[in-house]
Design a protein around this motif. Structure first.
Motif, PDB file in Angstrom:
ATOM      1  N   ILE A 190      -1.016  17.526  28.978  1.00  0.00           N
ATOM      2  CA  ILE A 190      -2.391  17.022  28.970  1.00  0.00           C
ATOM      3  C   ILE A 190      -3.134  17.642  27.786  1.00  0.00           C
ATOM      4  CG2 ILE A 190      -4.551  16.817  30.251  1.00  0.00           C
ATOM      5  CD1 ILE A 190      -2.963  17.068  32.813  1.00  0.00           C
ATOM      6  N   PRO A 191      -3.518  16.875  26.756  1.00  0.00           N
ATOM      7  CA  PRO A 191      -4.230  17.470  25.603  1.00  0.00           C
ATOM      8  C   PRO A 191      -5.650  17.872  25.973  1.00  0.00           C
ATOM      9  CG  PRO A 191      -4.118  15.077  25.403  1.00  0.00           C
ATOM     10  CD  PRO A 191      -3.303  15.427  26.606  1.00  0.00           C
ATOM     11  N   GLY A 192      -6.057  19.000  25.453  1.00  0.00           N
ATOM     12  CA  GLY A 192      -7.419  19.470  25.694  1.00  0.00           C
ATOM     13  C   GLY A 192      -7.622  20.191  27.002  1.00  0.00           C
ATOM     14  N   LEU A 193      -6.568  20.295  27.828  1.00  0.00           N
ATOM     15  CA  LEU A 193      -6.733  20.966  29.112  1.00  0.00           C
ATOM     16  C   LEU A 193      -6.998  22.457  28.936  1.00  0.00           C
ATOM     17  CD1 LEU A 193      -6.714  20.624  32.163  1.00  0.00           C
ATOM     18  CD2 LEU A 193      -4.243  21.034  32.148  1.00  0.00           C
TER      19      LEU A 193
ATOM     20  N   LEU B  69      -8.291  23.435  18.969  1.00  0.00           N
ATOM     21  CA  LEU B  69      -7.748  22.808  20.168  1.00  0.00           C
ATOM     22  C   LEU B  69      -6.261  23.109  20.316  1.00  0.00           C
ATOM     23  CD1 LEU B  69      -8.239  20.866  22.549  1.00  0.00           C
ATOM     24  CD2 LEU B  69      -7.660  18.986  21.024  1.00  0.00           C
ATOM     25  N   GLY B  70      -5.525  23.071  19.206  1.00  0.00           N
ATOM     26  CA  GLY B  70      -4.105  23.386  19.266  1.00  0.00           C
ATOM     27  C   GLY B  70      -3.851  24.834  19.654  1.00  0.00           C
ATOM     28  N   LEU B  71      -4.679  25.743  19.164  1.00  0.00           N
ATOM     29  CA  LEU B  71      -4.518  27.150  19.508  1.00  0.00           C
ATOM     30  C   LEU B  71      -4.751  27.387  20.997  1.00  0.00           C
ATOM     31  CD1 LEU B  71      -4.155  30.106  18.639  1.00  0.00           C
ATOM     32  CD2 LEU B  71      -6.605  30.195  18.155  1.00  0.00           C
ATOM     33  N   LEU B  72      -5.810  26.780  21.545  1.00  0.00           N
ATOM     34  CA  LEU B  72      -6.103  26.961  22.966  1.00  0.00           C
ATOM     35  C   LEU B  72      -5.041  26.304  23.838  1.00  0.00           C
ATOM     36  CD1 LEU B  72      -9.967  26.429  22.939  1.00  0.00           C
ATOM     37  CD2 LEU B  72      -8.732  28.578  23.207  1.00  0.00           C
ATOM     38  N   ASP B  73      -4.587  25.118  23.439  1.00  0.00           N
ATOM     39  CA  ASP B  73      -3.527  24.459  24.201  1.00  0.00           C
ATOM     40  C   ASP B  73      -2.234  25.271  24.159  1.00  0.00           C
ATOM     41  OD1 ASP B  73      -5.099  22.396  25.035  1.00  0.00           O
ATOM     42  OD2 ASP B  73      -4.477  20.993  23.465  1.00  0.00           O
TER      43      ASP B  73
ATOM     44  N   MET C  36     -10.499  27.124  29.642  1.00  0.00           N
ATOM     45  CA  MET C  36     -11.225  28.248  29.060  1.00  0.00           C
ATOM     46  C   MET C  36     -12.709  28.190  29.412  1.00  0.00           C
ATOM     47  SD  MET C  36     -11.954  29.218  25.089  1.00  0.00           S
ATOM     48  CE  MET C  36     -13.173  27.908  25.072  1.00  0.00           C
ATOM     49  N   LEU C  37     -13.320  26.992  29.291  1.00  0.00           N
ATOM     50  CA  LEU C  37     -14.731  26.853  29.626  1.00  0.00           C
ATOM     51  C   LEU C  37     -14.980  27.136  31.100  1.00  0.00           C
ATOM     52  CD1 LEU C  37     -15.659  23.651  27.578  1.00  0.00           C
ATOM     53  CD2 LEU C  37     -16.185  26.024  27.016  1.00  0.00           C
ATOM     54  N   LEU C  38     -14.080  26.656  31.961  1.00  0.00           N
ATOM     55  CA  LEU C  38     -14.223  26.921  33.389  1.00  0.00           C
ATOM     56  C   LEU C  38     -14.088  28.412  33.679  1.00  0.00           C
ATOM     57  CD1 LEU C  38     -14.536  25.838  36.256  1.00  0.00           C
ATOM     58  CD2 LEU C  38     -12.044  25.519  36.324  1.00  0.00           C
ATOM     59  N   GLY C  39     -13.140  29.071  32.991  1.00  0.00           N
ATOM     60  CA  GLY C  39     -12.973  30.507  33.182  1.00  0.00           C
ATOM     61  C   GLY C  39     -14.195  31.294  32.739  1.00  0.00           C
ATOM     62  N   LEU C  40     -14.793  30.906  31.589  1.00  0.00           N
ATOM     63  CA  LEU C  40     -16.005  31.585  31.134  1.00  0.00           C
ATOM     64  C   LEU C  40     -17.156  31.371  32.111  1.00  0.00           C
ATOM     65  CD1 LEU C  40     -15.923  30.797  27.301  1.00  0.00           C
ATOM     66  CD2 LEU C  40     -15.408  32.966  28.417  1.00  0.00           C
ATOM     67  N   LEU C  41     -17.268  30.144  32.644  1.00  0.00           N
ATOM     68  CA  LEU C  41     -18.340  29.852  33.588  1.00  0.00           C
ATOM     69  C   LEU C  41     -18.184  30.668  34.863  1.00  0.00           C
ATOM     70  CD1 LEU C  41     -20.802  28.167  34.391  1.00  0.00           C
ATOM     71  CD2 LEU C  41     -19.230  26.402  35.212  1.00  0.00           C
TER      72      LEU C  41
END
Length: 218
Positions: free
Chosen positions: A58-61, A26-30, A66-71
């Protein structure tokens, strides 16, 4: 006392490691998302800076983005226009001298591993490695092809032998089918067996009971 301490450690250790790995991911993606927002601030108007700074908090955004981009990428790649655009992009990348060797290799591996019609990692087997008498678990990735298949006239299998406890690295072998023992365990069970260094063994397959002999009829 020692018995109870070990029992408590066995309960909390897997949970702690799982939370640590998820927190690191989570930290890497944030962090990556914050870097993209910072890069966007140099292009977008100054009035947007305050809103972009608020998004960083915003944590976890980053995971959601990323999930929205993959979708959205999957939806785009599933239609005719998207497939045409992806083919044109692949052709362009395959014409760049250094990029084409990296891109084509990664694309072939990813298409093989994640394709629903592929044969990669569909079966777990036993094979003697690194010498006769020593057995390890391997995964069938297909059959030898190209020039290698021309020299291997018999029935051979392509195997991936993962290392323990990190299965992301390993060895590629081409072994006669006769030297391989097929296993009933699933690929997931075999991976757990390998990662745990043989501690978490999957259950043995149930053996069907022998049918009772029928009495002879006169």
């Amino acid at each position: 006392m020692k018995k109870y301490l070990i029992a408590g450690l066995l309960v909390w250790l897997p949970l702690a490691v799982t939370i640590w790995v998820l927190h690191a991911a989570l930290g890497l993606l944030d962090g990556l998302f914050a870097f993209l927002l910072s890069a966007s601030q140099t292009v977008l108007p100054a009035a947007w800076s305050e809103h972009l700074e608020a998004l960083k908090q915003i944590p976890g955004l980053g995971v959601l983005v990323m999930l929205l981009g993959l979708l959205l990428t999957g939806v785009f790649a599933a239609n005719i226009a998207g497939q045409w655009a992806l083919r044109q992009g692949s052709r362009l990348l395959n014409k760049i001298p250094i990029v084409k060797s990296i891109y084509s290799s990664v694309k072939q591996v990813s298409d093989t591993l994640f394709s629903s019609s592929g044969n990669a990692f569909r079966e777990a087997v036993l094979v003697q490695y690194p010498r006769a008498g020593c057995w390890t678990i391997a995964f069938v990735t297909g059959r030898p092809g190209g020039e290698a298949a021309q020299h291997l006239r018999e029935d051979y299998l392509s195997l991936y032998v993962p290392t323990t406890p990190n299965p992301t690295s390993g060895f590629f072998l081409m072994v006669p089918r006769a030297d391989v023992i097929e296993l009933a365990m699933s690929v997931d069970e075999a991976l757990k067996y390998i990662i745990s260094m043989g501690v978490v063994a999957p259950p043995a397959p149930a053996v069907a009971p022998l049918a009772a002999p029928q009495p002879a009829r006169n």
